[in-house]
Design an enzyme around this catalytic site. Structure first.
Site, PDB file in Angstrom:
ATOM      1  N   LYS A  60       0.907  -1.313   0.004  1.00 37.73           N
ATOM      2  CA  LYS A  60      -0.055  -0.183   0.124  1.00 37.73           C
ATOM      3  C   LYS A  60       0.962   1.243   0.130  1.00 37.73           C
ATOM      4  O   LYS A  60       0.625   2.369  -0.584  1.00 37.73           O
ATOM      5  CB  LYS A  60      -0.781   0.004   1.077  1.00 37.73           C
ATOM      6  CG  LYS A  60      -0.296   0.421   2.412  1.00 37.73           C
ATOM      7  CD  LYS A  60      -1.468   0.368   3.857  1.00 37.73           C
ATOM      8  CE  LYS A  60      -0.491   0.815   5.057  1.00 37.73           C
ATOM      9  NZ  LYS A  60      -0.064   1.986   4.995  1.00 37.73           N
ATOM     10  N   THR A  61       1.870   1.241   0.723  1.00 39.83           N
ATOM     11  CA  THR A  61       2.804   2.428   0.652  1.00 39.83           C
ATOM     12  C   THR A  61       3.327   2.853  -0.907  1.00 39.83           C
ATOM     13  O   THR A  61       3.520   3.928  -1.165  1.00 39.83           O
ATOM     14  CB  THR A  61       3.782   2.563   1.859  1.00 39.83           C
ATOM     15  OG1 THR A  61       3.516   1.857   2.817  1.00 39.83           O
ATOM     16  CG2 THR A  61       4.747   3.569   1.870  1.00 39.83           C
ATOM     17  N   ASP A 247      -3.692   7.735   4.306  1.00 42.06           N
ATOM     18  CA  ASP A 247      -3.361   6.562   4.626  1.00 42.06           C
ATOM     19  C   ASP A 247      -4.069   6.046   5.801  1.00 42.06           C
ATOM     20  O   ASP A 247      -4.391   6.643   6.553  1.00 42.06           O
ATOM     21  CB  ASP A 247      -1.535   6.456   4.849  1.00 42.06           C
ATOM     22  CG  ASP A 247      -1.169   5.370   4.921  1.00 42.06           C
ATOM     23  OD1 ASP A 247      -1.733   4.212   4.630  1.00 42.06           O
ATOM     24  OD2 ASP A 247       0.027   5.099   5.293  1.00 42.06           O
ATOM     25  N   GLU A 248      -3.946   4.786   5.854  1.00 37.17           N
ATOM     26  CA  GLU A 248      -4.691   3.993   7.175  1.00 37.17           C
ATOM     27  C   GLU A 248      -6.159   4.435   7.696  1.00 37.17           C
ATOM     28  O   GLU A 248      -6.388   4.927   8.516  1.00 37.17           O
ATOM     29  CB  GLU A 248      -3.631   4.226   8.280  1.00 37.17           C
ATOM     30  CG  GLU A 248      -2.262   3.635   8.222  1.00 37.17           C
ATOM     31  CD  GLU A 248      -2.179   2.018   8.267  1.00 37.17           C
ATOM     32  OE1 GLU A 248      -3.269   1.427   7.966  1.00 37.17           O
ATOM     33  OE2 GLU A 248      -1.240   1.757   8.254  1.00 37.17           O
ATOM     34  N   GLN A 278      -7.916  -4.534   9.302  1.00 36.61           N
ATOM     35  CA  GLN A 278      -6.928  -4.444  10.227  1.00 36.61           C
ATOM     36  C   GLN A 278      -7.187  -2.968  11.184  1.00 36.61           C
ATOM     37  O   GLN A 278      -6.401  -2.366  11.697  1.00 36.61           O
ATOM     38  CB  GLN A 278      -5.411  -3.964   9.540  1.00 36.61           C
ATOM     39  CG  GLN A 278      -4.833  -5.174   9.077  1.00 36.61           C
ATOM     40  CD  GLN A 278      -3.462  -5.028   8.280  1.00 36.61           C
ATOM     41  OE1 GLN A 278      -2.538  -4.888   9.132  1.00 36.61           O
ATOM     42  NE2 GLN A 278      -3.493  -4.885   7.053  1.00 36.61           N
ATOM     43  N   ARG A 624       1.591 -10.879  10.480  1.00 34.17           N
ATOM     44  CA  ARG A 624       2.776 -10.354  10.753  1.00 34.17           C
ATOM     45  C   ARG A 624       3.996 -11.311  10.340  1.00 34.17           C
ATOM     46  O   ARG A 624       5.035 -10.881  10.010  1.00 34.17           O
ATOM     47  CB  ARG A 624       3.055 -10.196  12.076  1.00 34.17           C
ATOM     48  CG  ARG A 624       2.046  -9.253  12.908  1.00 34.17           C
ATOM     49  CD  ARG A 624       2.296  -7.726  12.051  1.00 34.17           C
ATOM     50  NE  ARG A 624       0.833  -7.856  11.203  1.00 34.17           N
ATOM     51  CZ  ARG A 624       0.818  -7.019  10.113  1.00 34.17           C
ATOM     52  NH1 ARG A 624       1.753  -6.006   9.877  1.00 34.17           N
ATOM     53  NH2 ARG A 624      -0.324  -6.918   9.209  1.00 34.17           N
TER      54      ARG A 624
END
Length: 758
Positions: A60-61, A247-248, A278, A624
């Site tokens: 995503k970044t 973002d987020e 998330q 993770r």
């Protein structure tokens, strides 16, 4: 007219880097060539509202930075016409650096930063519209609490009964929801200070204006008020910000959501990147509903799913996807990868927490012997108190570790306070420990009394405790001070006497209760108080692993000597919340038991919504991992000196058996002595899809046998044997659980699998 960076055009010197428009037949820019299909679509869909559902490890970044660079490279927007919002300064810095590598100096004029940093930038330009001057001060938490204490004192509100720190948290939660003092309803105000919270909030805001100050909540609330009350200001910013990137987005609170929606109303060129699966910060104001309603807020929005994962193996992704599919409040996506199949997730049942820590420690050692880096190993726990057992185990094995996202267990305030009591009992001349707790909880031993003790101790070369005893025979202290000091000295004398006959764990429980220290946290309205009580319970549990108080205190000293600043590889220990955004080759997920995970407090406070957030937390934990996931649960947990039975987490039931295998020794999961864990699944002796399956008990030495996995073999009145509780008599049969009166341990409810017929 002075130059204003808001309207200056810095592109005059950047024409070579950022052309006004891309050539008609030019090849695609190099930054687009290495994207997968979904990533490229998200980067090039510049017009209109776009929601990018970016699963864990899907890049995503990269999409955010590429999209931002594409806006500039194609000439769609000048740098100052793009608003890019992140949640952390680190993320903002990384994004700016990446964009700078793609488009050069143009990135310097971007409006790129956190909600708060961008909020303060706007607020300083329009401070007078909310009664402030542009040079206003931003108060930190301690300053906020001190100011609230002054206001509460003026209103005769007892700070001990109604802590200012709690009021500060309440006010910040209102600001996160975009609520000004005049919008606080009676229901919102609750019973704090007998319903005075809204009045105190209003006066707090007035005092902030007098002081020309703002707190962090104001940085967005004031901006929101300005945009809502001054249409001309809103119109200016809507004209300026042609494109908005967020973002987020799943972590936004109400105030952030309203702020973004106002700014995006005119152009509707807003791209929000996030993952509804998330969203794990509901406890601090995040609203997962913000991302779920995006298409309703922006009709015609394009939704792009990033589902190709570049981090984890197919087994890990399949297990995580199947688990999260049990949530109803989600938009839905399925992660996939082209990586090799890898290892299945392992689920291990153990007898107790000590066994769990030992087996995880042994596996970490085995991985290390296979040349796996300790930096690529993480133990992720649901609750902070769980770290204690693993910290102790790492020390025993000589494995270096770091605690991320918080202090190490023995560095926590409440743990250090408790240990200070134990140190004074063990060593009366320990001045540092004595001074730490002589008035904690408050018992009337104030600064004047402590000053008298220090003066006498220095003058005569004795300890503070000795000085206190000596002052008891003089008139140097006021009667009240002498009475309070006598009381605590008598308590220590009493505890030292009890230490001769009681075990150190029994004594520890008595000290924490009789000192009033546990009562202090039980009465506290601090939202962290329940966790502090859990840590005190865990402290006593840890003491039971040592032979004496002296040995335990020596152990603590060794643990504290584990220098986190030292160089070299280290195992990471942290909570699941602290792990978001990180990744490791090997992830250990202990404590998957009902009441612990999902955490009972989350279920009590938020019901079904709390359960779904807990499940998202489990999803975050699994994703993770790059290579291996090890999940474990214990059949018993010790709370103070009492053993409590536990059952596996419902999340274990929700894992797909095709991607999970039972780990452990032969016969671990029931009567079938299967030669391998996968055979245990095949024979039905344990399955993650079977609710209420018994956790692993210990093998009775020399037999390898287990109890049956239901209670059919036991009847009321039967005699039975339990490895921990000894002999007992069955009083009641309830499915696979037995109520048993043990000859020595009294009445207990246990899973039938842990009981043998004598």
């Amino acid at each position: 007219m002075m130059s204003d960076p808001l309207y200056d055009d810095p592109l005059d010197s950047l024409d070579e880097t950022v052309p006004a428009a891309a050539p008609a037949q030019a090849a695609p820019p190099p930054y687009l060539t290495n994207l997968n299909e979904a990533q490229r679509e998200a980067s090039e869909a510049l017009d209109g509202p776009v929601l990018v559902l970016a699963g864990a490890g899907t890049g995503k970044t990269r999409v955010l930075t590429t999209r931002l660079a594409h806006l500039l490279f194609t000439g769609r927007a000048r740098p100052w016409q793009v608003l890019a919002v992140t949640f952390t300064n680190k993320a903002a810095r990384e994004m700016r650096e990446r964009v700078a590598r793609l488009v050069g100096p143009a990135s310097e004029s971007l409006w790129l930063g956190t909600f708060h940093s961008l909020g303060v930038r706007i607020l300083r330009r329009h401070a007078e519209l909310v009664g402030l001057k542009s040079g206003f001060t931003i108060l930190d938490t301690d300053d906020q609490v001190r100011l609230l204490k002054q206001i509460m004192q003026a209103h005769n509100v007892d700070d001990k009964r109604w802590p200012a720190r709690l009021l500060s948290g309440i006010i910040q939660s209102w600001k996160d929801r975009g609520l000004n003092p005049d919008k606080i309803s009676a229901a919102d105000a609750g019973d704090f200070a007998n319903g005075k919270a809204a009045e105190l909030y209003a006066e707090y805001q007035d005092r902030l204006r007098v002081l020309n100050a703002a707190d962090f909540g104001d940085l967005l609330l004031h901006c929101l008020n300005i945009l809502q009350s001054h249409p001309e200001v809103l119109e200016d910013y809507q004209k300026q910000f042609q494109y908005i990137l967020v973002d987020e987005y799943q972590d936004t609170n109400v105030s952030q959501y309203l702020w973004l929606r106002l700014l995006a109303q005119k152009n509707k060129n807003i791209c929000c990147v996030g993952d509804d699966d998330q969203s794990i910060y509901g406890w601090r104001g995040a609203e997962v509903g913000n991302i779920l309603r995006f298409e309703k807020d922006f009709p015609g929005a394009k939704v792009i799913r990033l589902e190709r994962n570049y981090r984890s193996t197919p087994h890990i992704l399949a297990a995580a996807s199947h688990l999260i599919s049990h949530n109803e409040g989600r938009l839905g996506k399925t992660l996939w990868t082209e990586e090799d199949e890898g290892e299945k997730l392992q689920v291990r049942g153990v007898w107790d927490g000590e066994t769990e820590a030992r087996e995880i420690g042994e596996e970490i050692e085995a991985l290390q012997n296979r040349k796996e880096s300790l930096d690529e190993m993480a133990i992720l726990v649901r609750a902070g108190h769980q770290t204690r057992e693993f910290e102790d185990r790492m020390l025993t094995l000589g494995l270096p570790y770091r605690v991320i996202g918080g202090p190490r267990f023995y560095e926590r305030e409440e743990v250090r306070d408790a240990i200070a009591y134990f140190r004074v009992i063990q060593q009366p001349d320990d001045d540092l420990a004595f001074e730490r707790i002589v008035n904690k909880p408050a018992r009337g031993v104030g600064p004047a009394t402590l000053q008298a003790l220090h003066t006498l101790a220095r003058a005569t070369g004795i300890s503070l405790t000795a000085a206190a005893h000596r002052l008891m025979d003089t008139d140097e202290l006021k009667p009240a001070a002498k009475r309070h000091l006598t009381a605590i000295l008598d308590l220590f004398a009493h505890w030292r006497q009890q230490a001769e006959t009681l075990s150190h764990t029994e004594l520890a429980g008595i000290v924490l209760d009789e000192s009033g220290y546990t009562a202090l946290w039980r009465a506290s309205k601090d939202p962290k108080a329940p966790g502090k009580l859990d840590n005190l319970k865990e402290l006593v549990v840890g003491m039971a692993e040592r032979e004496s108080m002296a040995e335990f205190l020596e152990h603590v000293g060794l643990v504290m000597d584990n220098d986190e600043r030292a160089e070299g590889e280290r195992v990471s220990i942290m909570t699941l919340h602290a792990a978001k955004g990180l990744e490791f080759n090997n992830v250990f997920l202990p404590g998957w038991e009902e009441n612990l995970f999902p955490h009972q407090r989350a279920l009590d406070e938020s019901g079904a919504a709390g359960l779904e957030e807990e499940r998202r937390l489990a999803y975050v934990g699994i994703t993770r991992a790059r290579k291996r996931v090890r999940i474990s649960f214990a059949a018993n947990r010790r709370i103070y000196n009492q053993w409590q039975s536990a059952i596996p987490s419902r999340f274990i039931d929700e894992l797909p058996s095709d991607h999970v295998e039972a780990a452990g020794e032969t016969g671990l999961y029931g009567g079938n002595l299967a030669p391998t864990a996968s055979d245990a699944f095949a024979h039905g002796s344990w399955s993650p899809t079977r609710r209420g399956a018994p956790p692993a008990g210990p093998v009775i030495e020399g037999t390898g046998a287990r109890g049956s996995d239901d209670a059919d073999g036991f009847l009321t009145g039967d005699r039975c044997f339990h490895l921990k509780f000894g002999m007992g008599t069955v009083k009641m049969v309830e499915g696979d659980k037995l109520s048993i009166h043990f000859d020595k341990a009294g009445d207990k409810k246990v899973v039938a699998a842990f009981v043998e017929k004598p």
